[in-house]
Structures are given as C-alpha cells and as structure tokens.
Design an enzyme around this catalytic site. Structure first.
Site, PDB file in Angstrom:
ATOM      1  CG  ASP A 192      49.898  27.614 -15.827  1.00  0.00           C
ATOM      2  OD1 ASP A 192      50.883  27.912 -15.142  1.00  0.00           O
ATOM      3  OD2 ASP A 192      48.919  28.368 -15.973  1.00  0.00           O
ATOM      4  N   GLY A 233      59.241  30.704 -13.082  1.00  0.00           N
ATOM      5  CA  GLY A 233      60.569  30.937 -12.522  1.00  0.00           C
ATOM      6  C   GLY A 233      60.758  30.369 -11.126  1.00  0.00           C
ATOM      7  CG  ASP A 257      49.594  35.154 -14.031  1.00  0.00           C
ATOM      8  OD1 ASP A 257      50.574  34.405 -14.254  1.00  0.00           O
ATOM      9  OD2 ASP A 257      48.433  34.736 -13.951  1.00  0.00           O
TER      10      ASP A 257
HETATM   11  C1  GLA Z   1      48.592  31.026 -14.533  1.00  0.00           C
HETATM   12  C2  GLA Z   1      49.463  31.500 -15.697  1.00  0.00           C
HETATM   13  C3  GLA Z   1      48.671  32.485 -16.536  1.00  0.00           C
HETATM   14  C4  GLA Z   1      47.380  31.864 -17.016  1.00  0.00           C
HETATM   15  C5  GLA Z   1      46.581  31.365 -15.825  1.00  0.00           C
HETATM   16  C6  GLA Z   1      45.375  30.579 -16.219  1.00  0.00           C
HETATM   17  O1  GLA Z   1      48.356  32.045 -13.639  1.00  0.00           O
HETATM   18  O2  GLA Z   1      50.627  32.080 -15.219  1.00  0.00           O
HETATM   19  O3  GLA Z   1      49.448  32.923 -17.640  1.00  0.00           O
HETATM   20  O4  GLA Z   1      47.659  30.821 -17.907  1.00  0.00           O
HETATM   21  O5  GLA Z   1      47.375  30.507 -15.014  1.00  0.00           O
HETATM   22  O6  GLA Z   1      44.690  30.141 -15.103  1.00  0.00           O
END
Ligand code: GLA
Length: 542
Positions: A192, A233, A257
C-alpha cells in the site's frame, strides 16, 4: 500469410496457456514464474521461461473484515473458498490485508504479531507465527497473501474510530520484511501507499526498491512472491509499473477504495449505514481504464470486488462481474465468502465469463458505441483469431434493444456465432437486436473473421511508424528475449501518449507472445536494450 501467422501465434499462445493450467483448471502461472526465477538464479541461464500470467484471482480480507481480521476469520474464508467451487474455478489467493500487525518490531527489527490473533493452528506450531496461517492456506491447496505499506506508517485505519498505529509500514525494512514474508510462506504481497504518500515519496522509486527486495527474497527462499502495487493511481503507475524491477507479472491499483469496509459484525452506526451503490462499481471501473498500459501479465487493478455485499443486487453483481472480467482485472473478492447467495456464487464461477477474464492477451475493453445516452457497447480483442468479448451496459432506467455494428469491432461481415455468456447458450438469430434490461449488462462472446492485420516481420529491434487508424488498434507480438530478464519496450506515439510494454525472458529458441493496445496516432516501438528481437508483429485496426 497474415491470417495464418495470427493463427499460429494464437495456437502457440494457447498451447502455452494450457500447459500452465492444472487438472482442475487453475493457473499454474505463478509456479512457472517461480521456476523462471529459480532457473535464472541458480542455472545462470539466459533460458528462463516466459510467463503468461493471468491477473490473480482470490479473496482479500479488507472489504468485509477490515482490521478485525484474525486467524479464525482467515481459516473460515479459506475453507469456504476451497469448498464452494471457487477454488476449482481458479480463485487461488487468500490475502490478509491491513490489521494483521500493529507496528511492533523486536530488537532485531523483525515484525512481532499478536499471538492471540495468530495462534498455533496445528500441534508443534508456536503462537504468534504467521507461518501457521500460511501453512493452513497451503494445506487447502491455495496460495497465501499478506499486506504492508511502502512507507513508514502505513494506513492503519482501525475500524473507523480506533487509535492510529504508527510504524505499520515496511520502509527501512524492505529487505528484511519481504524475506520474512517469503520465509513465512506467503506467495503474494500487497504493498500500500499511505506512508509513501504522507512522506511525499516517488512511487516509481519506492516500488522499484520493493521489487528488488522481492527479487532478493525469492532468490533466498526459492518461492515466488507476487507483487500487488496499491498506489491508487496517484502517480500514474500505469507508466512505470509494467516490469518494475524486473517483475514478470504485476498489478497496480488505479484508484481509491471502491467502498469503505462494510463489516457486518461491527455494531456501530458508521458501518450500519454503509451501503454499496452501482456508482461505486462504475466509478472504479472507469478509473481503471488505461488500456494502452495493460498487456499480457501486467494489469490495471480496479480494486477488490464487493460481489453480494450490502446494497448489491443480482443485476449489480452481474455488472460488477461483467466489467471486471471484460477488463481482465484482478478478481480479488472482498466479500464474506460464508454469506454468498447461490446467484452471486454462480456468477463468480461462470466459466465463460472467467474464460474472458483469463484470455491470454489479458486486454482491457474499448468502448465502441454509445447508441443512446447511458447505453454503452464495450468490446475487447482476444488471443483467439476473430473472437471478441462484448459487453452491452445499460445504465438507464428502461430496458433497451441494441444492434451492434460489427465493423466497429474489426470484423468482416456478420459473426459466425454469438454466445450469451451468462446463460451459456448461443443466440440463434445471425444479427439480432440484443435486449438489455434497465441497469443490467449483457455479455457476449463473438466469433467472426478479423479484418486483415498489417504485419511487421522478423528480426527487428526497433519498429517505427506503426500506423494506427482512427479507431482502436491492437497488436499481437511474437518475440525472443534471451537476456534472462524482463525487457521494457517503450511505445511512443504521435498522440503524445507513451507506454511501456514489459516482455519477460524466453528460453532458447522459444517465442514469447503478448497482446497490447496501441495509443492513437502513429506509434514507434523502441527498445531500451537490444535484448529483444521481434519475430512477428500483427497490428489490427478496428
Ligand atoms: C487502503 C487500500 C485498501 C486497504 C486499506 C487498508 O485504503 O487502498 O485497499 O488495503 O488501505 O487500510
């Protein structure tokens, strides 16, 4: 000549892909990648095998469990995946997302986990050892995935209200952590970007370091570790992710997300009011469209799926599944697998839809028509001569009848056969008006005849002036890459768009193949290093 060489290319590609499937139809691609890595490391041969890896399929804990994830939940989900037919359909990864540790390291800098959250599962195991859950997942014939952050702090989004935990990322510990993940037995790591973004780092630089640390870990353990880049992105990963640090296959998130997690067991008002809408799904699909960057083995990631979760209807599930398979996107299901309805499950396992997803070229679709506002026809080229996957998406409130102009799909005349993918049956009329209910999607597999491609032949290491017509253009390349490493080819176009094509190494006299979409205008392929020879390039304009 052109047509038969396309057929040969397709036959070679399909043979290779068939070789990569195990008896139950699941891809052995990661295993082949692993073999390639081992061969490169230990035999010092320039003969590693090209890896035609389909986008990964599996389950991820975040959407439905967020930070309450623990060993018991993961065991239940892995069991469900193994027992409900998804494993047989090709869903193979069980990925533990954020929440598995809270940032604690011992004096040697090694990650320390909560022994109650990750206890021993079998006799002889120690509490607080992540190898326990990886072994459990492997015991079900599945692959195990884990999660970290490229920055120092990670996201640490404790379910909505809890404390923020610091130091949950891998920065400063890349080599140590990726070796640890691999030694625990993990096959997949999602990396991440919360910390990286907070520290204003360069994604291209950090993920290259991550990629190198993964290569090193693979050499130490002999186990392949698939890299899932989750940078949303924000720094255009589609330009730099393909082939980053010599990665033979990877995925990169293209947006934020799809939803904040919906944890059914969390009895708080925030969670209770969360409902998924069609807009969540359509927005993620649209944010994920970078068709010129995606090619065999390298995929835009539209985010984990929300099939069957709160707010999703059967028609929304169909749209979600239809768009994700059309995009050959990773199919990482974020739902609680123990609560899926039989309708959702049968969509997830639909064989003909999954065949579209697993097409060896792995390309994204192109919008070929908007017959009226809210009605869209999407088509994608496949590795099978004359075959297109087509989605007719009806975003309006009323049902619609849609005729397709086959010429816009690069076909000559009317297709030989039209397949209704959801219902696994042929349409009997040769050129029907397709009827699509309001807020629904029709998925078709179309077999016809390609318009003649333009062919560029043999032994060139630069090809200039590929003429893309006004419509979309896609290409199949046959190449040799004897360098033992992934080669990155720059595709520059007069449209100003430049993309990268990563071509894994080939063994001996083997031919590698890849499909890719060209940007509009006139495109030049130029090779960063003279390690790749183009044997054939067929360019199809629609
Ligand atoms: C980000 C990612 C998610 C998830 C969360 C976990 O928002 O984009 O897919 O992994 O972190 O905190």
């Amino acid at each position: 000549m052109q047509f038969s060489s396309r057929q040969q290319l397709t036959a070679a590609l399909l043979t290779r892909v068939r070789q990569l499937r195990c008896a139950r139809g699941a891809y052995l691609s990661a295993h082949m990648c692993y073999l390639a890595v081992v061969r490169f490391a230990f035999l010092l041969a320039a003969s590693a095998t090209a890896c035609f890896c389909a986008a990964p399929m599996g389950w991820n804990s975040w959407n439905s469990f967020a930070n309450i994830v623990n060993s018991q939940i993961v065991q239940q989900q892995a069991q469900a995946l193994a027992a409900n037919g998804m494993k047989e359909a090709g869903y193979e990864y069980v990925v533990i997302d954020e929440g598995w540790w809270l940032g604690e390291r011992n004096a040697a800098g090694n990650i320390v986990v909560n022994p109650k959250q990750w206890p021993a599962i079998r006799p002889g195991q120690k509490d607080g050892d992540m190898a326990n859950i990886a072994a459990y997942i492997h015991g079900l014939g599945l692959k195990a995935g884990i999660y970290t952050d490229a920055g120092r702090d990670g996201c640490s989004m404790y379910p909505d209200s809890g404390p923020k935990y610091n130091n949950t990322g891998s920065e400063g510990h890349y080599e140590q952590d990726f070796v640890q993940f691999s030694k625990w037995g993990f096959d997949y790591v999602k990396v991440d970007w919360c910390g990286g973004a907070e520290e204003k780092r360069s994604g291209a630089v950090q993920y290259a370091q991550v990629g190198r640390a993964i290569r090193r870990a693979e050499k130490i353990t002999g186990r392949r570790l698939f890299l899932s880049i989750c940078e949303w992105g924000s720094q255009n990963p589609w330009f730099w992710a393909p082939g980053v640090a010599g990665t033979e296959s990877t995925i990169w998130r293209t947006g934020g997300d799809i939803i904040p997690p919906v944890v059914e067991s969390l009895d708080d008002t925030e969670h209770a009011k969360r409902v998924i809408t069609l807009k969540n799904v359509l927005d993620s699909f649209e944010a994920g469209l970078h068709p010129e960057a995606q090619h065999t083995g390298y995929y835009n990631d539209l985010d984990m799926m929300v099939m069957g979760m709160r707010g999703m209807t059967d028609a929304m599930d169909r749209i979600h599944m239809g768009l994700w398979v059309m995009a050959s996107a990773p199919l990482m299901v974020g739902s609680d697998l123990t609560r899926l309805s039989s309708a959702t499950l049968s969509l997830l396992k639909n064989r003909e839809a999954l065949a579209i997803h697993n097409d060896p070229y792995g390309l994204q679709p192109i919008k070929v028509a908007d017959p009226s506002p809210g009605l869209q026809v999407w088509a994608k080229p496949t590795a099978v001569a004359g075959r297109r996957a087509v989605a007719i998406l009806n975003r309006t409130d009323s049902s619609a009848q849609v005729k397709i102009d086959w010429g816009k799909l690069g076909l000559v005349g009317t297709p030989r056969s039209l397949r209704d993918v959801w219902n696994e049956r042929d349409f009997t009329a040769a050129d029907p008006a397709f009827s699509v209910p309001a807020h629904d999607i029709l998925l078709l597999s179309v077999n016809g005849e390609d318009k003649k491609p333009v062919e560029y032949l043999a032994n060139q290491s630069d090809i200039a002036g590929i003429q893309a017509t006004s419509g979309p253009t896609f290409a199949g390349i046959e190449y040799a890459n004897a360098s033992g490493q992934v080669a990155v080819v720059r595709v520059k176009s007069t449209s100003g768009l430049s993309t990268a094509l990563a071509l894994p190494p080939t063994a001996g006299s083997d031919t590698g193949t890849a499909g890719f979409l060209l940007p509009g205008g006139t495109a030049d392929l130029s090779f960063e290093a003279l390690t790749v020879t183009v044997r054939k390039l067929a360019v199809y304009s629609w």
